[in-house]
Design a protein around this motif. Structure first.
Motif, short mmCIF file in Angstrom:
data_model
loop_
_atom_site.label_atom_id
_atom_site.label_comp_id
_atom_site.label_asym_id
_atom_site.label_seq_id
_atom_site.Cartn_x
_atom_site.Cartn_y
_atom_site.Cartn_z
N ASP A 77 0.85 -1.18 0.00
CA ASP A 77 0.00 0.00 0.00
C ASP A 77 0.89 1.24 0.00
O ASP A 77 2.13 1.15 -0.06
N GLY A 78 0.27 2.42 0.07
CA GLY A 78 1.04 3.66 -0.06
C GLY A 78 2.12 3.83 0.99
O GLY A 78 3.24 4.24 0.68
N GLN A 79 1.80 3.51 2.24
CA GLN A 79 2.77 3.71 3.31
C GLN A 79 3.90 2.70 3.24
O GLN A 79 5.07 3.04 3.49
N ALA A 80 3.57 1.46 2.91
CA ALA A 80 4.63 0.46 2.76
C ALA A 80 5.54 0.81 1.59
O ALA A 80 6.76 0.65 1.66
N ARG A 81 4.96 1.32 0.51
CA ARG A 81 5.75 1.70 -0.66
C ARG A 81 6.67 2.87 -0.31
O ARG A 81 7.84 2.90 -0.71
N GLU A 82 6.15 3.83 0.45
CA GLU A 82 6.97 4.96 0.87
C GLU A 82 8.14 4.48 1.72
O GLU A 82 9.28 4.94 1.57
N ARG A 177 7.73 1.23 13.03
CA ARG A 177 8.43 0.85 11.80
C ARG A 177 8.30 1.95 10.75
O ARG A 177 9.26 2.30 10.07
N HIS A 178 7.11 2.52 10.64
CA HIS A 178 6.89 3.62 9.69
C HIS A 178 7.78 4.81 10.05
O HIS A 178 8.37 5.45 9.18
N ALA A 179 7.92 5.09 11.34
CA ALA A 179 8.73 6.22 11.78
C ALA A 179 10.20 6.04 11.46
O ALA A 179 10.92 7.01 11.19
N THR A 180 10.69 4.78 11.44
CA THR A 180 12.11 4.57 11.14
C THR A 180 12.43 4.97 9.70
O THR A 180 13.56 5.36 9.40
N GLY A 181 11.43 4.86 8.82
CA GLY A 181 11.66 5.31 7.45
C GLY A 181 11.68 6.81 7.33
O GLY A 181 12.42 7.38 6.52
N LEU A 182 10.86 7.48 8.15
CA LEU A 182 10.79 8.94 8.11
C LEU A 182 11.96 9.60 8.84
O LEU A 182 12.46 10.64 8.41
N TYR A 183 12.40 8.99 9.93
CA TYR A 183 13.45 9.59 10.78
C TYR A 183 14.52 8.53 11.08
O TYR A 183 14.66 8.07 12.21
N PRO A 184 15.28 8.12 10.08
CA PRO A 184 16.23 7.03 10.28
C PRO A 184 17.36 7.34 11.25
O PRO A 184 18.01 6.42 11.75
N SER A 208 9.84 -8.21 13.85
CA SER A 208 10.44 -8.99 12.77
C SER A 208 9.47 -9.22 11.62
O SER A 208 9.88 -9.63 10.54
N SER A 209 8.18 -8.91 11.82
CA SER A 209 7.20 -9.10 10.74
C SER A 209 7.26 -8.00 9.69
O SER A 209 6.70 -8.13 8.61
N HIS A 210 7.90 -6.87 10.04
CA HIS A 210 8.07 -5.75 9.10
C HIS A 210 6.75 -5.14 8.63
O HIS A 210 6.67 -4.59 7.53
N SER A 211 5.70 -5.18 9.45
CA SER A 211 4.49 -4.44 9.12
C SER A 211 4.78 -2.96 9.27
O SER A 211 5.55 -2.55 10.14
N VAL A 212 4.14 -2.15 8.43
CA VAL A 212 4.43 -0.71 8.49
C VAL A 212 3.19 0.09 8.13
O VAL A 212 2.57 -0.14 7.10
N HIS A 213 2.79 0.99 9.00
CA HIS A 213 1.77 1.99 8.69
C HIS A 213 1.77 3.03 9.80
O HIS A 213 2.13 2.75 10.94
N GLY A 214 1.41 4.22 9.44
CA GLY A 214 1.35 5.29 10.41
C GLY A 214 -0.05 5.40 11.00
O GLY A 214 -0.99 4.76 10.56
N LYS A 215 -0.16 6.22 12.02
CA LYS A 215 -1.48 6.48 12.60
C LYS A 215 -2.30 7.32 11.64
O LYS A 215 -1.80 8.22 11.01
N SER A 216 -3.58 7.06 11.55
CA SER A 216 -4.45 7.89 10.73
C SER A 216 -5.79 8.04 11.44
O SER A 216 -5.95 8.91 12.28
N ARG A 217 -6.73 7.17 11.10
CA ARG A 217 -8.04 7.21 11.72
C ARG A 217 -8.54 5.79 11.91
O ARG A 217 -8.45 4.97 11.00
N ALA A 218 -9.05 5.49 13.09
CA ALA A 218 -9.55 4.14 13.37
C ALA A 218 -10.41 4.19 14.62
O ALA A 218 -10.62 5.25 15.21
N VAL A 219 -10.89 3.01 15.03
CA VAL A 219 -11.71 2.88 16.24
C VAL A 219 -10.97 1.99 17.22
O VAL A 219 -10.37 0.98 16.83
#
Length: 280
Positions: A77-82, A177-184, A208-219
């Motif tokens: 998805d977009g965040q993983a690609r980024e 994990r997402h933050a490590t890409g933004l602020y290595p 170790s699963s390497h899931s990545v996404h930032g906070k956005s909107r959820a419940v």
């Protein structure tokens, strides 16, 4: 980050996909989960040996075109690609400034203005930088609410508070994990990751699963010892002018049981604060 973060990420993403997920037939017994390297190479339209070198860390400068092809082949998805682009050093970092650790008076005033919602500010390491009264009440079951990440994995109260806890833990890890890409090069972020990897086997496994996404909107479904179950929606906003800071707002559906419970929680917390002040 380790010396082969790009290869590790590609390998982890490959392991998450089955041939049927990408329209391929499966032949023969598979020794490992997920797609084979050759299958990823075919899907991405590249030489199999070149893809193997990427995973092994022997090729470290893939072109943006190669990365786009890999992102599509591995169904990112977009965040993983980024994140993929940043690991490859291709996405423009533009001299990104390091996260700011202090909250401005204007932002603090904005937090306090949210009287019917729990509002707080996090840095990329998920440390709390500021919070309003209702957020303090919401997270009162925890002894020291200075780090969302450490609290989620190390405070026993988190297992009862977050329902289900597993979903909350996965969200924290994916956000880090997402933050490590933004602020290595952000030291605090890597310190938190390193300490949690040592102190929590569950964190280490999720990391170790390497899931990545930032906070956005959820419940989120929460269980507070003072008012019972709460179903709250949250939204996250990047703070302009304060690199790395995120404003997070938890609120309930108006006139819902959770709305009434959240209001009661605020009243209970205010009464306790007044008593504590009087007893001094």
């Amino acid at each position: 980050m380790t010396s082969n973060d790009l290869g590790d990420f590609l390998r982890a993403r490959r392991a998450r996909l089955r041939p049927v997920d990408v329209g391929l037939a499966s032949y023969g017994r598979r020794r490992v989960a997920g797609l084979r390297r050759e299958e990823v190479a075919v899907l991405a339209g590249m030489n199999g040996d070149y893809y193997a070198r990427l995973e092994q860390g022997r090729e470290r400068s893939p072109s943006p075109q190669i990365l786009e092809s890999l992102g599509g082949a591995l169904r990112m998805d977009g965040q993983a690609r980024e994140h993929l682009f940043r690991l490859a050093g291709t996405a423009p970092e533009g001299g990104r400034p390091q996260p700011r650790e202090t909250v401005s008076p204007a932002l603090r005033q904005l937090l306090d203005g949210h009287r019917t919602a729990a509002a707080f500010v996090l840095n990329p390491a998920h440390d709390f930088l500021a919070s309003n009264a209702l957020a303090d009440a919401l997270f009162s079951p925890f002894g020291h609410m200075d780090s969302m990440a450490r609290t989620a994995f190390l405070d026993p109260a988190a297992r009862r508070f977050f329902t289900p806890w597993e979903r909350a833990g996965e969200a924290v890890v994916a956000g880090l994990r997402h933050a490590t890409g933004l602020y290595p090069h952000y030291r605090r972020l890597h310190d938190v990751i390193a300490s949690l990897s040592e102190e929590s086997e569950e964190f280490a496994a999720l990391w170790s699963s390497h899931s990545v996404h930032g906070k956005s909107r959820a419940v989120k479904d929460l269980l507070h010892p003072d008012v019972g179950p709460l179903t709250l929606s949250y939204q996250t906003f990047d703070v302009r002018g304060a690199p790395g800071q995120q404003l997070v707002i938890y609120q309930a559906e108006p006139s819902s049981p959770s709305d009434r419970a959240l209001s009661l929680l605020g009243s209970l917390h205010a009464a306790r604060s007044r008593r504590a002040t009087t007893d001094r």
